[in-house]
Structures are given as C-alpha cells and as structure tokens.
Design a protein around this motif. Sequence first.
Motif, PDB file in Angstrom:
ATOM      1  N   GLY A   1      43.532  44.351  39.380  1.00  0.00           N
ATOM      2  CA  GLY A   1      44.353  43.175  39.178  1.00  0.00           C
ATOM      3  C   GLY A   1      44.998  43.099  37.812  1.00  0.00           C
ATOM      4  O   GLY A   1      45.900  42.316  37.575  1.00  0.00           O
TER       5      GLY A   1
ATOM      6  N   PRO B   1      45.867  38.875  33.194  1.00  0.00           N
ATOM      7  CA  PRO B   1      46.482  37.681  33.778  1.00  0.00           C
ATOM      8  C   PRO B   1      47.912  37.501  33.286  1.00  0.00           C
ATOM      9  O   PRO B   1      48.283  37.954  32.199  1.00  0.00           O
ATOM     10  CB  PRO B   1      45.579  36.554  33.275  1.00  0.00           C
ATOM     11  CG  PRO B   1      44.958  37.088  32.029  1.00  0.00           C
ATOM     12  CD  PRO B   1      44.768  38.554  32.276  1.00  0.00           C
TER      13      PRO B   1
ATOM     14  N   TRP C   1      44.952  30.631  30.665  1.00  0.00           N
ATOM     15  CA  TRP C   1      43.844  29.941  31.307  1.00  0.00           C
ATOM     16  C   TRP C   1      43.726  28.534  30.732  1.00  0.00           C
ATOM     17  O   TRP C   1      44.219  28.241  29.645  1.00  0.00           O
ATOM     18  CB  TRP C   1      42.542  30.709  31.090  1.00  0.00           C
ATOM     19  CG  TRP C   1      42.270  31.016  29.649  1.00  0.00           C
ATOM     20  CD1 TRP C   1      41.517  30.308  28.771  1.00  0.00           C
ATOM     21  CD2 TRP C   1      42.783  32.135  28.919  1.00  0.00           C
ATOM     22  NE1 TRP C   1      41.514  30.898  27.538  1.00  0.00           N
ATOM     23  CE2 TRP C   1      42.286  32.032  27.596  1.00  0.00           C
ATOM     24  CE3 TRP C   1      43.607  33.212  29.246  1.00  0.00           C
ATOM     25  CZ2 TRP C   1      42.585  32.961  26.606  1.00  0.00           C
ATOM     26  CZ3 TRP C   1      43.907  34.144  28.264  1.00  0.00           C
ATOM     27  CH2 TRP C   1      43.404  34.014  26.960  1.00  0.00           C
TER      28      TRP C   1
ATOM     29  N   GLU D   1      41.214  35.510  36.047  1.00  0.00           N
ATOM     30  CA  GLU D   1      41.757  35.374  37.392  1.00  0.00           C
ATOM     31  C   GLU D   1      40.780  34.681  38.331  1.00  0.00           C
ATOM     32  O   GLU D   1      41.177  33.988  39.269  1.00  0.00           O
ATOM     33  CB  GLU D   1      42.166  36.746  37.961  1.00  0.00           C
ATOM     34  CG  GLU D   1      41.043  37.744  38.149  1.00  0.00           C
ATOM     35  CD  GLU D   1      40.808  38.629  36.940  1.00  0.00           C
ATOM     36  OE1 GLU D   1      40.265  39.741  37.135  1.00  0.00           O
ATOM     37  OE2 GLU D   1      41.167  38.225  35.803  1.00  0.00           O
TER      38      GLU D   1
ATOM     39  N   ARG E   1      41.435  31.246  40.434  1.00  0.00           N
ATOM     40  CA  ARG E   1      41.170  31.131  41.870  1.00  0.00           C
ATOM     41  C   ARG E   1      40.236  29.962  42.150  1.00  0.00           C
ATOM     42  O   ARG E   1      40.435  29.201  43.108  1.00  0.00           O
ATOM     43  CB  ARG E   1      40.566  32.430  42.387  1.00  0.00           C
ATOM     44  CG  ARG E   1      40.282  32.459  43.886  1.00  0.00           C
ATOM     45  CD  ARG E   1      41.545  32.297  44.687  1.00  0.00           C
ATOM     46  NE  ARG E   1      41.291  32.438  46.117  1.00  0.00           N
ATOM     47  CZ  ARG E   1      42.167  32.112  47.070  1.00  0.00           C
ATOM     48  NH1 ARG E   1      43.357  31.618  46.728  1.00  0.00           N
ATOM     49  NH2 ARG E   1      41.868  32.270  48.339  1.00  0.00           N
TER      50      ARG E   1
END
Length: 493
Positions: A33, A36, A40, A61, A65
């Motif tokens: 992945g 980011p 955040w 991440e 989620r």
Amino acid sequence: MPLSRRDFLKLASLVTASVALSSCAPVYRRLAGGLPTLPWTALSANDFLALNRITFGARVEERARFAEIGLQAYIEEQLDFESINDLTCNLQLSTFKTLNMEANELEGISNQLFDGYDRNKVPNELRQATFLRQLYSKRQLYEVMVEFWSDHFNIFMDKEKEFFLKTVDDREVIRKHALGNFRDLVWASAHSPAMMVYLDNQANEKSHPNENYARELMELHTLGVDGGYTQKDVMELARCLTGWNVKEHFWLGDFVFKDDIHDTGEKNVLGLSIQPSGIKEAEQVIEMLVMHPSTAKFICTKLARRFIADDPPQELIEKAAQTFLNTNGDIKSILRVILFDGLVFAKPKYKRPVNFLLSALRMLNVETDGVALHEYLVRMGQLYFNWPTPDGYPDYSEAWQGNLMPRWQFAFALIRHELNDTKHNLNSLLDVSSTGILQDDVDAITSLLLGAPLERLTRDGIIDSVRAAGATDEETRQIIAASIIASPAFQWR
C-alpha cells in the motif's frame, strides 16, 4: 554542525524524562500500500487503544480505515481474514523455502554441510517470517491470534528436534486454526510431533509412563490449573496417551501411534470410564476436555487478559465462556464477545517486547528485512519461540516492566538509521502532513505515535529545550520522535 551521537542521546534522554511524556495516556522491503496520501488525524484514547489491541501498532492507513467504517465493522473485516488481500506480504516470504517443507525435508536440510546450509537455517527462517508477517501483513488480528496461540501451545525451539519440527507445527497447528475452532486446534496440537517431542510423550510407554504432556494438556491447554482435575486424572490420561509417538526413520517427524507400547488396561479420567480402544482412548478424553466448562472459562480469561486488561471483568469472561460452549469453541464468536463488549473496559497494558518494537516500526512505515531486529528481541527477552517452559511468554504487565535500556537503545538507533537494512519513513510521512512549521510537525509526530498531540505549552517547551542545545529543525524532529518511542507513554498500549 550536526549533533554527535553522544549529544543526541543526552538531549533525547532529557526529553524522554520530561513530566509531559511520562504523564501521557498510557536487502529493504516496501510496504503493502506504500505511504499514505492524506494526513492522519488524532484519535480518541479509546479508539487508539482499541486499534493497538487488534494490531501490532496501527499504521496510518489502518487508522484511516478504522475512522471510515468504525470499530465493529473494522473488527468484522479483520475476522474475515481470508478475504483480505495479503499478496504483497506473501511475496516477501516467498524466498523462505523451508516454511512449506515437511519434517523429513527440514531435517535433511539442517544436516547438510554445504551450500551455506546449517542447523540454524530452518529456525531462523521461521523467526524471520514470523516477524515480517506481524510487521507487514494486513491480516493483523489474525497475526495477533497466531501469537496468542503460539504462547498458549508454547514450544521451545531449541529443545532436541524442535528446531525443525516447530516449523511444521506453526504451519499445520497454529496458523491453520488460529481463527477457526478450539477443538480443532487442540486436536491438531495433540497430534503434532513437535508437541509430542517437546513434552516428552515420545517417551511415554506402558512400562514407563511419562506424565508431562498429559499434565500440560489439562493444566495449560484446556482446563487450567484450577480446572478440577486431580493427580490421578493426570496419571490415567498419561496411560491413555501411551504410544502417541513420532516416526524416527522413514517419514521422519510424522505422528504415529505405536500400539505395542500402549497400555491396554481400562482407565478413568474425570469420571469418564474408558475402555481399551487404542488411539481412540486419548482422543475420547480430548473431546471431553475441549468442551469442559473449566476449559471455556480458562481460555476466555486468557483471551480477555490479552485484549482487555491484566484483570479483566468477570462478567465479560462469563459471557465469553458461555459463547464458547454455545458455539462449540468457535474462536471468531468468542472474540466478538470479548472485543465488542470488552474494549470499552480496556485498561492500559505494558507492551511486551514484540509489541513495543513492532508498534514503532509499523507506525513509522519502516522498511526492513528484519534480521537486525532479532538482536533487540533477544536483549529485550522475547525472541520468537525461545521461552523454555510450556506456559509461554507471560502476559502480565509486571513481567515486562524492567530491562528498559534495550528499548531506549532501539529507539535511538532506529531514528538515526543505525540498524542494518532498516529504514524508517518519518520524513516521508511528515511530507504528507507538514505545513513547514516545526510545531505542526511535532504535533503530527506525537499524534502518529501516541494517538494525539501534546498540550501546546508542553510541546513548545520541549521544542525550545531541544533547539536551545543547538539542534536543527531536522534533528529536533528526530530527537522528539526517538524520545517518544523511548518514553514511558509509548511503553503502554
């Protein structure tokens, strides 16, 4: 001029010891992945705690989620682990050929004296694979449960043939059933050559009964020490288990029942009369043990202790134990009760070494092959599969609240890129959220590692003390990040 290592450590120690941090709420491998793309946000103390109980440290991440779908949906998503695409993590493990080999193949490799193979290859690959799975897998709750059951059915890897038998046990017992059914898990463990050898059941024969495995099957694997069994029950179960053994020559390391050394007399275990029937005698007892009310209470107490608190609420244990009995030991159903009903009562738990180390690595999106990190696990006292007694690594906070020096040394070595083949991504993470203002970057760092920023006056005081010593803005970020990881606040989850 950049700070020397001595000055860096001296200044960082001052930050680490600050009242503010002490009183806070308690070859490279690319990450699946990547980094980011959005900054955040701070989390509530309860949400940050919950995430750090069902993961080995929440990545950015994963936080996103979690915020998107909420706690219950996030847990359900993790429980349905087979639907989570973990291809990238699996590809990272593809070079570890021993993970999928059978016992006789593993023993053969370990005996080779050429092409760089040695006795340590098999256990080293299992340890490294375990570490990389916990670090990089998206199936975090599954990996947490793999760790839990590895402790529950502990096997010391340095005993006799365990250095290769444990690889098969890890694959066919623990990982295969970690989120399945408790009965199947105990059944697989009872037929595991690694468990037979570790607890000496290969020496259990009718002329010289050995009680080791029978005792631990009751005391540690099912009923618990206060589960209502007697020494006579242990002796009778040991008689049932005579002949449960391991092949020594062709198909080395496979389970085998040896009828010629089995005690064929009548037995009685926990009031159950057992007529002579060979291997079925012990299997009959196992079926009784796995669904015993004492087993339900014992297992649910341990799960609640792992996820909720050192002293979990009795009401939660009782509800989970009833679910255990109602679902015939369905692990997912039990976890739903403990997590959905219990996380609201969760209390801070001191991080065991594995949790401490992994939480720092995961939060900082570290890239590593894992080799350099095993030295720190040894120094902190939790090398994988290295606990010699069958009770597994302890799960009480007080067992780990000493030996802080290796934790501090790890924090500073990590941030200064002093660990071989290991690189953190703090700067790249900050690039996503940075405004160019140092105070904002420090807020982002503390939010990343502790869940939320420090109070403004505390933050500004720490920044001023670091900069007054001559640190650049870049060094200030590093010192504060390392200090947070080494601080009392970060030791709790």
